[in-house]
Write an enzyme that holds these catalytic residues in place. Sequence first.
Site, PDB file in Angstrom:
ATOM      1  N   ASP A  26       0.853  -1.191   0.000  1.00 14.40           N
ATOM      2  CA  ASP A  26       0.000   0.000   0.000  1.00 14.40           C
ATOM      3  C   ASP A  26       0.897   1.252   0.000  1.00 14.40           C
ATOM      4  O   ASP A  26       1.841   1.315  -0.777  1.00 14.40           O
ATOM      5  CB  ASP A  26      -0.954  -0.083   1.207  1.00 14.40           C
ATOM      6  CG  ASP A  26      -2.042   0.974   1.228  1.00 14.40           C
ATOM      7  OD1 ASP A  26      -3.101   0.751   0.609  1.00 14.40           O
ATOM      8  OD2 ASP A  26      -1.843   2.016   1.877  1.00 14.40           O
ATOM      9  N   GLU A  53       0.388  -5.773  -3.312  1.00 15.25           N
ATOM     10  CA  GLU A  53      -0.682  -4.775  -3.396  1.00 15.25           C
ATOM     11  C   GLU A  53      -0.081  -3.374  -3.305  1.00 15.25           C
ATOM     12  O   GLU A  53      -0.348  -2.605  -2.380  1.00 15.25           O
ATOM     13  CB  GLU A  53      -1.735  -5.027  -2.322  1.00 15.25           C
ATOM     14  CG  GLU A  53      -2.744  -6.085  -2.717  1.00 15.25           C
ATOM     15  CD  GLU A  53      -3.619  -5.638  -3.902  1.00 15.25           C
ATOM     16  OE1 GLU A  53      -4.405  -4.693  -3.746  1.00 15.25           O
ATOM     17  OE2 GLU A  53      -3.502  -6.229  -4.997  1.00 15.25           O
ATOM     18  N   HIS A  91      -6.875  -6.860  -0.765  1.00 12.76           N
ATOM     19  CA  HIS A  91      -5.850  -5.821  -0.626  1.00 12.76           C
ATOM     20  C   HIS A  91      -5.002  -6.019   0.626  1.00 12.76           C
ATOM     21  O   HIS A  91      -3.775  -6.023   0.550  1.00 12.76           O
ATOM     22  CB  HIS A  91      -6.478  -4.433  -0.618  1.00 12.76           C
ATOM     23  CG  HIS A  91      -5.460  -3.330  -0.516  1.00 12.76           C
ATOM     24  ND1 HIS A  91      -4.495  -3.129  -1.488  1.00 12.76           N
ATOM     25  CD2 HIS A  91      -5.228  -2.396   0.443  1.00 12.76           C
ATOM     26  CE1 HIS A  91      -3.720  -2.102  -1.134  1.00 12.76           C
ATOM     27  NE2 HIS A  91      -4.141  -1.648   0.036  1.00 12.76           N
TER      28      HIS A  91
END
EC number: 3.8.1.5
Length: 296
Positions: free
Chosen positions: A108, A132, A272
């Site tokens: 992220d 992710e 995610h």
Amino acid sequence: MSLGAKPFGEKKFIEIKGRRMAYIDEGTGDPILFQHGNPTSSYLWRNIMPHCAGLGRLIACDLIGMGDSDKLDPSGPERYTYAEHRDYLDALWEALDLGDRVVLVVHDWGSVLGFDWARRHRERVQGIAYMEAVTMPLEWADFPEQDRDLFQAFRSQAGEELVLQDNVFVEQVLPGLILRPLSEAEMAAYREPFLAAGEARRPTLSWPRQIPIAGTPADVVAIARDYAGWLSESPIPKLFINAEPGHLTTGRIRDFCRTWPNQTEITVAGAHFIQEDSPDEIGAAIAAFVRRLRPA
């Protein structure tokens, strides 16, 4: 090892730029540096870091305003920009004396911060594991369709109520992008930094407003473009942890990072926040990656 709510390691604290920042620092040797994004904390890595025990110094930092790190005061719409987060994290990593054989493990916003740091400190990076991740600047067409309207709302005035009052990022986005239900203890750990309505939740609103989408914000787009170009040519060893079904690193974004040289790829189950669905698979893959980089 599998799933558990218990945090890994012991939280330590250090003053950075007049604020107290929290981090985990366990073991000895060359560092394996785990970096979270939004709206999580070092807690995200609790079931993954144990797999790397004995392979180096295991470090996971809480970004400013997140986890157990201090909030910024005064706060407001101009705080917690990418640039501000980078300033604090750069200073923290410098204070931790990481040396010149760093393995980065990023997710992220931790991927943007980590890729950016790696590009600027390439001679100190031994390897990069990512999942992710923001591998390049995005267009809205790249963004998952089911979340497009919500993330566009975050970037409007409506975001103030959605996040600062209703805590949507923690209460809706986080559990909605995990395949399994989180336990009460796990949700409590993620809620804890953002229990108070208002500015305490500002970090979780500023982050979606900083995502490099459709040319905005220009500074973050430029940073993502710079590291994307570098990573597409860099011989630094890489581990791409692909997620199935995945959420962010799919389609064109995934096609691009699959062209990066000197890269190994594995696939795990997850949307995610894949650390909450496949911690053992992720941990084992990172440990194997580090062992290849650091043969006994």
